[in-house]
Motif scaffolding. Structure first.
Motif, mmCIF file in Angstrom:
data_model
loop_
_atom_site.group_PDB
_atom_site.id
_atom_site.type_symbol
_atom_site.label_atom_id
_atom_site.label_comp_id
_atom_site.label_asym_id
_atom_site.label_seq_id
_atom_site.Cartn_x
_atom_site.Cartn_y
_atom_site.Cartn_z
ATOM 1 N N ASN A 2 1.084 -1.288 0.093
ATOM 2 C CA ASN A 2 -0.224 0.006 0.163
ATOM 3 C C ASN A 2 0.939 1.192 0.090
ATOM 4 O OD1 ASN A 2 -2.844 -0.964 0.428
ATOM 5 N ND2 ASN A 2 -1.608 -2.423 1.580
ATOM 6 N N THR A 12 -1.115 4.580 2.120
ATOM 7 C CA THR A 12 -2.494 5.147 2.474
ATOM 8 C C THR A 12 -2.967 3.785 3.327
ATOM 9 O OG1 THR A 12 -3.575 3.990 0.650
ATOM 10 C CG2 THR A 12 -2.813 6.352 0.247
ATOM 11 N N PHE A 13 -4.122 4.044 4.114
ATOM 12 C CA PHE A 13 -4.783 3.077 4.733
ATOM 13 C C PHE A 13 -6.133 3.566 5.043
ATOM 14 C CE2 PHE A 13 -2.529 6.069 7.761
ATOM 15 C CZ PHE A 13 -3.589 6.489 8.638
ATOM 16 N N GLY A 14 -6.919 2.626 5.513
ATOM 17 C CA GLY A 14 -8.407 2.815 5.714
ATOM 18 C C GLY A 14 -9.403 2.169 4.562
ATOM 19 N N GLU A 15 -10.529 1.946 5.429
ATOM 20 C CA GLU A 15 -11.688 1.320 4.806
ATOM 21 C C GLU A 15 -12.793 2.357 4.851
ATOM 22 O OE1 GLU A 15 -10.030 -0.832 6.933
ATOM 23 O OE2 GLU A 15 -9.095 -1.708 5.417
ATOM 24 N N PRO A 19 -13.160 3.571 10.741
ATOM 25 C CA PRO A 19 -12.902 4.736 11.702
ATOM 26 C C PRO A 19 -12.581 5.738 10.655
ATOM 27 C CG PRO A 19 -12.109 2.964 12.663
ATOM 28 C CD PRO A 19 -12.479 2.571 11.430
ATOM 29 N N ALA A 20 -11.674 5.794 9.776
ATOM 30 C CA ALA A 20 -10.914 6.961 9.112
ATOM 31 C C ALA A 20 -10.195 6.213 7.829
ATOM 32 C CB ALA A 20 -9.892 7.614 10.092
ATOM 33 N N ARG A 122 -18.551 -3.346 3.629
ATOM 34 C CA ARG A 122 -19.606 -2.075 3.794
ATOM 35 C C ARG A 122 -18.807 -1.169 2.933
ATOM 36 N NH1 ARG A 122 -17.918 -2.147 9.950
ATOM 37 N NH2 ARG A 122 -15.829 -2.442 8.967
ATOM 38 N N VAL C 24 1.673 2.170 10.571
ATOM 39 C CA VAL C 24 0.910 1.375 9.714
ATOM 40 C C VAL C 24 1.675 0.103 9.386
ATOM 41 C CG1 VAL C 24 0.136 1.255 7.204
ATOM 42 C CG2 VAL C 24 0.438 3.545 8.413
ATOM 43 N N TRP C 68 -7.280 2.012 16.901
ATOM 44 C CA TRP C 68 -6.949 1.349 15.637
ATOM 45 C C TRP C 68 -7.910 2.186 14.373
ATOM 46 C CZ3 TRP C 68 -3.622 -2.093 14.823
ATOM 47 C CH2 TRP C 68 -3.008 -2.794 16.004
ATOM 48 N N LEU C 69 -7.569 2.397 13.330
ATOM 49 C CA LEU C 69 -8.168 3.164 12.432
ATOM 50 C C LEU C 69 -8.412 2.394 11.131
ATOM 51 C CD1 LEU C 69 -5.489 6.226 12.492
ATOM 52 C CD2 LEU C 69 -7.877 6.005 13.409
ATOM 53 N N SER C 70 -7.801 1.023 10.949
ATOM 54 C CA SER C 70 -7.977 0.473 9.736
ATOM 55 C C SER C 70 -7.639 -0.937 9.753
ATOM 56 C CB SER C 70 -7.313 1.094 8.543
ATOM 57 O OG SER C 70 -6.158 1.041 8.590
ATOM 58 N N GLY C 71 -7.952 -1.829 8.812
ATOM 59 C CA GLY C 71 -7.539 -3.018 8.675
ATOM 60 C C GLY C 71 -8.012 -4.198 9.496
ATOM 61 N N LEU C 72 -8.987 -3.782 10.305
ATOM 62 C CA LEU C 72 -9.649 -4.750 11.193
ATOM 63 C C LEU C 72 -11.111 -4.420 10.726
ATOM 64 C CD1 LEU C 72 -8.270 -4.127 14.471
ATOM 65 C CD2 LEU C 72 -7.812 -5.909 13.170
ATOM 66 N N MET C 73 -11.941 -5.674 11.137
ATOM 67 C CA MET C 73 -13.286 -5.764 10.852
ATOM 68 C C MET C 73 -13.649 -6.717 11.917
ATOM 69 S SD MET C 73 -16.257 -6.334 7.674
ATOM 70 C CE MET C 73 -16.105 -7.950 7.679
ATOM 71 N N PRO C 81 -3.899 -2.530 5.252
ATOM 72 C CA PRO C 81 -3.046 -1.925 6.411
ATOM 73 C C PRO C 81 -3.555 -1.764 7.600
ATOM 74 C CG PRO C 81 -2.921 -0.688 3.925
ATOM 75 C CD PRO C 81 -4.127 -1.705 3.963
ATOM 76 N N SER C 83 -3.592 0.184 10.809
ATOM 77 C CA SER C 83 -3.057 1.514 11.116
ATOM 78 C C SER C 83 -3.476 1.586 12.586
ATOM 79 C CB SER C 83 -3.304 2.565 10.070
ATOM 80 O OG SER C 83 -4.878 2.917 10.182
ATOM 81 N N ILE C 85 -3.206 4.701 16.399
ATOM 82 C CA ILE C 85 -2.473 6.130 16.843
ATOM 83 C C ILE C 85 -2.440 5.565 18.365
ATOM 84 C CG2 ILE C 85 -2.625 7.389 15.009
ATOM 85 C CD1 ILE C 85 -5.073 8.668 16.348
#
Lengths: 306, 306, 306, 306
Positions: A2, A12-15, A19-20, A122, C24, C68-73, C81, C83, C85
């Motif tokens: 990525n 880049t990251f995020g879905e 959250p973001a 989603r 990330v 956690w901001l991304s990569g998990l569901m 990725p 990510s 903070i």
């Protein structure tokens, strides 16, 4: 992976409904005062499109507020990683529950399922166009740096095609053999969702260039943007910029989601008609020029500061 | 840089009229018995072109004998770097003396001069198409490995365009976002000298895809190469292969050297008519399919073994 | 650049007194249920140190809450990725105002100034040990994945040295020539602030290995962790793991900030005594084992999934 | 992989008893007149060792003639890949036939077998110290370029340890966090066969640095190589050079091949005494300084031209 770029590298990251979305920019030079207004405007171009009416654009409303997490002190870049997030505030994940076990046609649902054994259903998850917001932020910073070097971007779109011109690129950008400027631009453009075709040069159809068209002839005592009489090569010879404007075209397909619903595939291969759901663009083409410019700026700056 | 690929990585070296061209292949799996006959045939395709008459091809005669330097024991790959050279036997550097201080139109002469302050003027030096011989050798090995996995290549050419189809690619090859299979293919194709355009899919013109064409509809209980009814996406969704054939098109310009001579540029910007010299193709298009396949095979294998 | 690893790649960002530090993780396999309790415990080890009394540790109080901001569901990794903070809540940037124009001895102040022409003077900025919190988070995930493969970490510390043992590493991890497992471990360990020395093997002093020590002799019918009679090579031969435990040592210097103040350098080269300020560790060695393990886990997993 | 460096990148290839060892240097600046005499002298240092008597060195006699294949025109670098080979003339592969199915202690035989399922058993194959000849060639070119910038190398050896000092390195070389100059040096040093330990600084034992040693105190109005009173950090703060000499130490183990033979392992785990065979160093330490300098020069130049 990525990330894109070697010296000026965007990760880049995020879905779409996590959250973001966000990004990390590594290799941004120190001492640059970031122009936040320009970034905001570029994000608006992405959100609202470049034409007046914006007909058919996504009804999703996102403020696209960029929250900076690192790399800045008192508004100036430190040379350390710039990181930022854009929160996903207008999420309605429940809209997508019916798609949990179905794959839409023309989307990445099936291939993500096959590759990872799991996907965020989603709003397209990671494959959503929303990820491109992070590219636009990074692209705006790249364009700001390039603008200070006299390099400017202009792009137009008609039908599914976008033509982009970059003026002021000095001679000598790009590398022979594999990391040619045109190869890096092609790579960058095909990383944009829905890209289908890419061509260099000022001719209307690079697939049908006639024998007389080639090569571009020298202009007597020409130099920089007066070097040659024509610009069929799009400002690049042997993979390296020659001082003429960089000109290229990108073709995109329309959004695969149809207004009257679609036929989806379940995991056993059965087909299911699904009524329209969620929120989608009917025509995302007017939103693409700013993304094309962003990726071109990142690819160009990456080669320029090597 | 002069390398392509991350896991299966080719590095090429050599100038057209230097001692040799060659390559290093890093990441080739151990235990493969190299098919030298196949490599020889692929090099012949590059040298003689894919059509019967070979009209207009280069009059340079090179045996293209591949000399292996490392990575093999008793014909089998060791997992260590495979390196090879092809000596430049039929060199006539004196043919090019008049070009030492002139830049031909449509060639990389000017940009190499500007970037490096020096260039090998003999037969195009590093920018010569002769460098692609090393790609064909590496591509042949990649194709052999892919063939053992049931993956085959077929390409056709007409006018300046080459259409390439790859059958048998399993679902799941390629990565989301930047390292998409289509983005890596575009990158690979634009690394081929004289590439001007690239497009995905089975439609004749990806720049003019109509709204009805998209998306490819699922075939009931389809899987692998029967997954969808059409293949406008060229076998790739969201950057990842879906099991359908991979189909793409590449457009090339004709060789810039004209049979009746050319107008060259001296370092002061003055123009000079130069009579035909050296040896060049009048039409190199029939020689390109094997190079297209080689680069596609390298790009594909690199993603496949990641 | 601010990334480590090729296949399992961590990118970190953040300054000590900016909004947040974070990271990330690209290349984390899909389908892993993240153990948040383990991550929290690892962060506590970093914050409080591995010994009971924690004498001399930083008085800065941070909850180290990972967002956690991304990569998990639904708690599971998506293959996209990851990510995260960790917000910097207990910031007192005003404590550092007097250091804006001074360079402390033994810190990165001077070199950042010289390299970037600007630096974040608040609590060390990017060079602060706080950045290692992001490594601990990524390391915890790497350790969780490795643990599922039967690979475990154990480390001890005394004086300035840390000895780390990794059990269960299969034979064949690491690459010949440059990307040797020991070279990657050395690279990883020297990326930890205050690292001064690194050595392989079970001998007390690898700099003074006597002739009789080498080589490790085979154990009859030994295999895996019984392969050899001794383990002076630390489980690595020719850069590749041999099945024996991986053993290495890292030496660190003590924190350069002295309790009775320090003599700082101004930009004109003048010296200025500065009283103690801000908050610093007197002894950070007990906090290092978890960071050593984290970087070792990242380096190992990166080679393991290549 | 078999490459080191990002901007100045060396790729090596070749087995000890194959046709040749060699390398490709990518990223070497254009316009440099290569000093072939210096390269020859550096190769002699590698072959004969740095001390007068050369007692115990390899009885293998190789002229180490460097054959240049590309990247040079009339002795000057073109900016294109420099490639070279050194033929293996004094091969006696039959000497090693008895080792085809046995693994020597302390060598890479076992791990190569386990990783690749095949190995070149002749003289160590790829794992032979002969591969370092290619590093010495590339290192000589790096040293020549660095020398023109006022950067010089000096190294001494005693027992198993080699101490290397680099003078004239400007402030600002190296990157924070992961790609620190010391981390890159550690990585480079541990890529040298038989490296066991690495330490920074001018203290005799970096593992036992006392609290009073740290930090190096500023010298009033010091700058460049007078910046600090001591140099315990070895010229690097926060991963970035500070202008003081770069000082580091590397520890090596002695060659594992014993003069009175050795006990080898067969594939079933059985042990077999093997009489001395082939040709080996009894003590290779005097040959290592030039390799240490070569790798340090490559690592340093790579960061310097980024």
């Amino acid at each position: 992976m990525n990330s894109f770029g070697n010296q000026f590298r965007l990760t880049t990251f995020g879905e779409s409904h996590g959250p973001a979305v966000g990004g990390v920019i590594d290799g941004c030079p120190a001492g640059i005062v970031i122009d936040h207004t320009f970034i905001t405007n570029e994000l608006r171009r992405r959100r609202e499109g470049d034409n007046a009416t914006s007909q058919g654009l996504t009804p999703r409303l996102e403020a696209d507020h960029v929250e900076w997490l690192s790399g800045l002190m008192e508004g100036t870049t430190l040379g350390t990683p710039l990181s930022f997030i854009i929160k996903n505030s207008d999420c309605r994940p429940e809209d997508y529950e019916s798609l949990r076990d179905l794959c839409r046609p023309g989307h990445a649902d099936y291939t993500y399922n096959e590759k990872y054994g799991i996907r965020d259903h989603r709003g397209g998850g990671r494959a959503s166009g929303r990820e491109t917001a992070a590219r636009v932020v990074a692209g705006a910073i790249a364009k700001q740096i390039l603008h200070d070097k006299g390099i400017t971007f202009r792009s137009t779109h008609h039908d599914h095609e976008v033509c982009c011109t970059i003026n002021g690129v000095p001679t000598g950008v790009g590398n022979p053999i594999f990391d040619r400027l045109n190869a890096r631009l092609a790579y960058a453009m095909f990383s944009i969702p829905s890209a289908m075709a890419f061509a260099m040069g000022d001719t209307p159809d690079a697939f049908r260039l006639s024998q007389q068209d080639y090569p571009d002839q020298w202009r007597e005592h020409g130099i920089g943007n007066t070097l040659t009489l024509t610009n069929h090569c799009g400002g690049i010879q042997g993979g390296i910029s020659n001082g003429m404007p960089i000109i290229f075209h990108v073709g995109f397909h329309l959004p695969p989601t149809q207004p009257d619903g679609m036929v989806c595939r379940s995991s056993d291969g059965g087909l299911h008609h699904v009524a329209p759901h969620g929120r989608h663009d009917n025509n995302h083409i007017p939103r693409l020029p700013v993304i094309v410019e962003a990726m071109a700026a990142i690819a160009l700056l990456d080669l320029l500061i090597t």
